[in-house]
Design a protein around this motif. Structure first.
Motif: not given
Length: 188
Positions: A3-5, A8
């Motif tokens: 996921s993007e989270k 990051n």
């Protein structure tokens, strides 16, 4: 796919580690397989006493942080379990602590690392770790200098004795300090 989270979060980990690495005088990669909790705790205590830290970081994150710092040549060492030791102040004392620990624990191995921006092999690191400490080297130098000064003093004393025995007048000219020169000038 991640996921993007999570991506990051990992990018932030890489960025933080890269920043620590940029400020470090020592980055040491070690294989810590087979050591027990008691030995690991003692090692971490010894490293804290030398102002160094020991962290187990995923190889992929370590690899990316090294790339971000522009450090190349340690990719082969980032295989298997890897502990990362870093020190911002001194590289020799933490290196000596790790070397001593690796001698006492057959499973703990130095893989390689970076000292002041220079990539070094495990053999080069071990060679540095075997060197005497800075204080020991300075005391050896001081001892050598004192020995030579003592020999000169003994030789001069013997020359003085020989001249006194032969009846010659012995005059010792000691270079005057600035204060003594000022006193002579004032007396004249």
């Amino acid at each position: 796919m991640a996921s993007e989270k999570i991506l990051n979060q990992k990018k932030e980990e890489v960025k933080e580690l890269a920043e620590k690495m940029k400020n470090s005088k020592l980055i040491l990669l070690t294989d810590y397989r087979g050591i027990n909790v008691t030995d690991d705790t003692q090692l971490r205590r010894d490293l804290r006493n030398t102002n160094a830290s020991c962290n187990v970081i995923k190889n992929n994150i370590t690899r990316r942080a090294l790339q971000e710092c522009g450090i190349e040549g340690l990719e082969e060492q980032l295989i298997g379990p890897t502990a990362v030791i870093m020190s911002n102040e001194d590289y020799l004392e933490p290196l000596k602590a790790i070397y001593k620990f690796s001698k006492d624990n057959e499973f703990y191995k130095i893989k390689g690392g970076v000292i002041d921006g220079k990539v070094m092999t495990a053999e080069e690191m071990i060679t540095l770790a075997k060197l005497p400490s800075r204080e020991t080297l300075l005391s050896m130098l001081a001892g050598a200098l004192l020995s030579n000064i003592s020999k000169v003093a003994v030789a001069l004393n013997e020359v003085k004795k020989q001249k006194e025995e032969s009846g010659e007048k012995v005059v010792v000219n000691v270079p005057a300090t600035e204060e003594a020169k000022a006193e002579e000038t004032a007396a004249e």
